[in-house]
Write a protein that holds these residues in place. Sequence first.
Motif, PDB file in Angstrom:
ATOM      1  N   ALA A 331      43.178  34.441  35.364  1.00 28.72           N
ATOM      2  CA  ALA A 331      43.547  34.753  36.756  1.00 28.72           C
ATOM      3  C   ALA A 331      44.374  33.615  37.337  1.00 28.72           C
ATOM      4  CB  ALA A 331      42.294  35.000  37.587  1.00 28.72           C
ATOM      5  N   LYS A 332      43.928  32.361  37.114  1.00 32.74           N
ATOM      6  CA  LYS A 332      44.667  31.191  37.625  1.00 32.74           C
ATOM      7  C   LYS A 332      46.030  31.088  36.929  1.00 32.74           C
ATOM      8  CE  LYS A 332      40.694  28.316  38.905  1.00 32.74           C
ATOM      9  NZ  LYS A 332      39.774  27.315  38.350  1.00 32.74           N
ATOM     10  N   LYS A 333      46.036  31.378  35.612  1.00 31.85           N
ATOM     11  CA  LYS A 333      47.275  31.266  34.844  1.00 31.85           C
ATOM     12  C   LYS A 333      48.332  32.234  35.384  1.00 31.85           C
ATOM     13  CE  LYS A 333      46.739  31.249  30.384  1.00 31.85           C
ATOM     14  NZ  LYS A 333      46.635  31.588  28.959  1.00 31.85           N
ATOM     15  N   PHE A 334      47.944  33.496  35.591  1.00 30.41           N
ATOM     16  CA  PHE A 334      48.908  34.495  36.075  1.00 30.41           C
ATOM     17  C   PHE A 334      49.363  34.196  37.505  1.00 30.41           C
ATOM     18  CE2 PHE A 334      48.071  36.761  32.246  1.00 30.41           C
ATOM     19  CZ  PHE A 334      49.155  37.615  32.072  1.00 30.41           C
ATOM     20  N   TRP A 391      45.970  42.207  31.275  1.00 29.37           N
ATOM     21  CA  TRP A 391      46.021  42.568  32.692  1.00 29.37           C
ATOM     22  C   TRP A 391      44.617  42.500  33.285  1.00 29.37           C
ATOM     23  CZ3 TRP A 391      48.824  47.753  34.374  1.00 29.37           C
ATOM     24  CH2 TRP A 391      48.682  47.932  35.770  1.00 29.37           C
ATOM     25  N   GLN A 392      43.654  43.099  32.604  1.00 26.96           N
ATOM     26  CA  GLN A 392      42.276  43.118  33.124  1.00 26.96           C
ATOM     27  C   GLN A 392      41.683  41.707  33.189  1.00 26.96           C
ATOM     28  OE1 GLN A 392      39.836  46.251  31.545  1.00 26.96           O
ATOM     29  NE2 GLN A 392      37.931  45.112  31.794  1.00 26.96           N
ATOM     30  N   LYS A 397      42.983  44.202  39.950  1.00 28.02           N
ATOM     31  CA  LYS A 397      43.481  44.616  41.273  1.00 28.02           C
ATOM     32  C   LYS A 397      44.615  43.712  41.763  1.00 28.02           C
ATOM     33  CE  LYS A 397      39.277  46.868  42.919  1.00 28.02           C
ATOM     34  NZ  LYS A 397      37.989  46.695  43.561  1.00 28.02           N
ATOM     35  N   GLN A 398      44.416  42.397  41.607  1.00 27.35           N
ATOM     36  CA  GLN A 398      45.423  41.444  42.087  1.00 27.35           C
ATOM     37  C   GLN A 398      46.752  41.645  41.352  1.00 27.35           C
ATOM     38  OE1 GLN A 398      45.520  38.662  44.657  1.00 27.35           O
ATOM     39  NE2 GLN A 398      47.511  39.482  44.066  1.00 27.35           N
ATOM     40  N   VAL A 399      46.681  41.742  40.015  1.00 31.99           N
ATOM     41  CA  VAL A 399      47.912  41.898  39.229  1.00 31.99           C
ATOM     42  C   VAL A 399      48.597  43.224  39.586  1.00 31.99           C
ATOM     43  CG1 VAL A 399      48.865  42.125  36.886  1.00 31.99           C
ATOM     44  CG2 VAL A 399      47.142  40.368  37.367  1.00 31.99           C
ATOM     45  N   ALA A 400      47.794  44.284  39.790  1.00 34.56           N
ATOM     46  CA  ALA A 400      48.364  45.592  40.159  1.00 34.56           C
ATOM     47  C   ALA A 400      49.132  45.475  41.483  1.00 34.56           C
ATOM     48  CB  ALA A 400      47.257  46.637  40.272  1.00 34.56           C
ATOM     49  N   GLU A 401      48.556  44.732  42.449  1.00 34.63           N
ATOM     50  CA  GLU A 401      49.237  44.540  43.735  1.00 34.63           C
ATOM     51  C   GLU A 401      50.563  43.807  43.557  1.00 34.63           C
ATOM     52  OE1 GLU A 401      46.842  42.659  46.822  1.00 34.63           O
ATOM     53  OE2 GLU A 401      45.216  44.056  46.303  1.00 34.63           O
ATOM     54  N   TRP A 402      50.530  42.752  42.736  1.00 36.51           N
ATOM     55  CA  TRP A 402      51.761  41.982  42.501  1.00 36.51           C
ATOM     56  C   TRP A 402      52.836  42.860  41.860  1.00 36.51           C
ATOM     57  CZ3 TRP A 402      48.692  37.365  40.078  1.00 36.51           C
ATOM     58  CH2 TRP A 402      48.231  36.531  41.105  1.00 36.51           C
ATOM     59  N   PHE A 423      45.099  52.329  41.009  1.00 38.63           N
ATOM     60  CA  PHE A 423      44.605  51.873  42.316  1.00 38.63           C
ATOM     61  C   PHE A 423      43.346  52.597  42.794  1.00 38.63           C
ATOM     62  CE2 PHE A 423      49.257  51.327  42.280  1.00 38.63           C
ATOM     63  CZ  PHE A 423      49.314  49.944  42.454  1.00 38.63           C
ATOM     64  N   ASP A 424      42.583  53.210  41.848  1.00 40.39           N
ATOM     65  CA  ASP A 424      41.431  54.001  42.318  1.00 40.39           C
ATOM     66  C   ASP A 424      40.176  53.146  42.527  1.00 40.39           C
ATOM     67  OD1 ASP A 424      40.575  53.486  39.766  1.00 40.39           O
ATOM     68  OD2 ASP A 424      40.714  55.553  39.059  1.00 40.39           O
ATOM     69  N   GLY A 425      40.378  51.828  42.725  1.00 38.06           N
ATOM     70  CA  GLY A 425      39.232  50.952  42.979  1.00 38.06           C
ATOM     71  C   GLY A 425      38.678  50.311  41.717  1.00 38.06           C
ATOM     72  N   ARG A 426      39.297  50.630  40.588  1.00 41.19           N
ATOM     73  CA  ARG A 426      38.786  50.099  39.323  1.00 41.19           C
ATOM     74  C   ARG A 426      39.017  48.605  39.165  1.00 41.19           C
ATOM     75  NH1 ARG A 426      39.852  52.573  35.048  1.00 41.19           N
ATOM     76  NH2 ARG A 426      40.263  54.603  36.032  1.00 41.19           N
ATOM     77  N   GLU A 427      38.188  47.973  38.288  1.00 42.36           N
ATOM     78  CA  GLU A 427      38.359  46.546  37.978  1.00 42.36           C
ATOM     79  C   GLU A 427      39.080  46.377  36.639  1.00 42.36           C
ATOM     80  OE1 GLU A 427      37.628  44.052  39.911  1.00 42.36           O
ATOM     81  OE2 GLU A 427      36.455  45.103  41.444  1.00 42.36           O
TER      82      GLU A 427
END
Length: 791
Positions: A331-334, A391-392, A397-402, A423-427
């Motif tokens: 997460a920090k890397k991306f 991605w996961q 969620k964060q990567v999907a938003e970006w 975007f259906d709330g999944r992790e």
Amino acid sequence: MSNKLLVRRAAVLGAGVMGAQIAAHLTNAGVDTVLFDLPAKEGDPNGVVTKAIANLVKLSPAPLADKALAERIVPANYETGLELLKGCDLIIEAIAERMDWKQDLYKKIAPFVPAHTVLASNTSGLGINKLAEVLPEEMRHRFCGVHFFNPPRYMHLAELIPARTTDASVLEGLETFLTTTLGKGVVIAKDTPNFIGNRIGVFSMLAAMHHTEQLGLGFDTVDALTGPAIGRPKSATYRTADVVGLDTMAHVIKTMADTLPEDPWHAYFKAPKWLLALIEKGALGQKTGAGVYTKRGKDILVLDLQAQDYRAQAGELDAEVAALLKERDPAKKFAALRASSHPQAKFLWACFRDTFHYSAFHLESIADTARDVDFAMRWGYGWSMGPFESWQAAGWKQVAEWIAEDIVQGNAMSNAPLPNWVFDGREGVHGTAGSYSPGRNTMVARSANPVYQRQRFPDPLLGEKFSQGVTVYENDGVRMWADDGDDIAVVSFKTKMHTVSDAVLDGLQQAVAIAEQKFKGLVIWQPKEPFSAGADLAGALGALQAGKIAEFEAMVANFQATSQRIKYAQVPVVAAVRGMALGGGCEFQMHSARTVLALESYIGLVEAGVGLLPAGGGLKEFAVRASEKAGPNGDVFAELKTAFESVAMGKVSASAFEARNLKLARDSDVVVFNAHELLYVAKQQARALAESGYRPPLPARAIRVAGDVGIATFKMLLVNMLEGRFISPHDYEIATRIATVVCGGEVDRGAVVDEEWLLKLEREHFVALAQMPKTQERIAHMLKTGKPLRN
């Protein structure tokens, strides 16, 4: 209809690069194989195929696990040989990628194909349903696509592509055969151009090429960015293109352009100008000696588009970007990649973003689940994580938003929206219930095909954990465990590269003692390769330099005691080997009741390279085997020759079969093609031995040895090599001592000795060599550089 596919004989149609290598791998796996091609214009009508078979022996990496297997492939041609198809249970077509040629061939062979035979096309992207159209009605349910990756012996992926008419039982039978017999990782793909692996893989290369140009990076810089630094193979992007062949690359890109007119990324499906210019010049990559890279003398140069010429490589990771890639938390890397304004970081973010975007957009049309896409990229392209896993892991969620932001701002390669399910709330798409299927809108568990029950530890996806069994005993060196209620225990090493330390030696002896009391058998198995890189050299060198000779001798004696404990255990000890088994690792498997070898087992007694000789009972074991094989009146020396050469030259087998030829494995040892089935088979072997009333061998007290005459004969060979400067004086010293031990020392030819005598010889010569300055130089050099020193 039963779904057990029994393949007594197979045929491969097409003796080109892929066809010949598929035939080689079928033959490796013990399948009687006929290889077909067009009749030769003159001479022997099978000439085309005979030539292709002869060429298999020269290829590197070797398609054949044993060169002698080349003679087992039966050559045939489409004019005089079609009758041979009547005895085949499986036919794999691997001719050139032209729909009309393939369909013509199917019409030609149809009258000769038996009613039960499965026909599969190894196409890398042509429509399977379209190919099926020309088949007679009764053949269509037995036809599908099976796409091997190059080179077929080594690449784990096989894509299985059903046509609409393919029977489920045919698929299940073929999946079982590919998994167990050929050792493949099977992914089921939908019938879309380029299937899964090449659809995503080629797109990711096109994206990298696009962003290379956008950001003005050098080809060598991009290869530094897209290789091991991000968990991809060393060949990265442009080296891969050179290896595949720039003409092949251009052909695949053109196929995408022709067959995917509706793809929102269609505008990018064209070969860059520089690529076409290279092809025009005949610079097609590795096969022509020049492509993006070329070799001049010893240097590898890279193409510089500005200068229109090759230059020395300079491309490396910028320190700032390299530091950022070392960040453990994805997460920090991306987040750092996306925030950075450095061109190298921008490049990486863009490549990941566009590959994620493309994979999500097309998931439903190309595959059933996200698992299939991730495995295709891992097994077919050597990525350490598939696109959905990456991605996961970085925070779904964060990567999907970006990605969505980049699409809106026009920064992404395409403005196609991400699918709603993202975007259906999944992790993420992988979880304990399985992996997401957009087509079924649910999480789907792994395949229920019974073949997968043979994999105790399948290749895990992100978030998957397989029970590690119950710990029976553990120390710093090993962990001994068993599944609940199982009567076969397993012991695994905990050291780096599974090297053999004092704790491993003590732990193994303890594990054998516990197994004798509480279990029917013991398996030595490592969860990851290698099996063992041998003795702990650093520890040994420390003891030597400190002058602790007694301590050093005790360590050697303990090594031998451990090997003997394995050999004479009251329950069968089975070694399950894959990857490297060097030095002590090789000796442990030599002393086990049986070894189960993965096909890719690289076994060797390589101590000579560090100035030593094997002293874990390996040389003793060669002497024992030679005596047993020669019998009371045979020639012991003749039985020793191969083993001596293997050790003196420090040879390492390039396959399990070669390990047998080098006498480092026994003819009775079992070879397994799927490394994920190794543990299962080893446990079954241990159980079978136990259930059949296993007793360890009786102590070898009457070993006939080659003696002084044997030593003298080996020395003659060595003197010639020394005078021809093939070996150094120190090599001569080491090899002479190896000869002395395997021949049983300076005793009369045919004298009888016991194991203790041979073990003592091993120890004496090992300790003598270890004290020599040249040996200590070799050990230090190996520890420092990882390469042997010739001094």
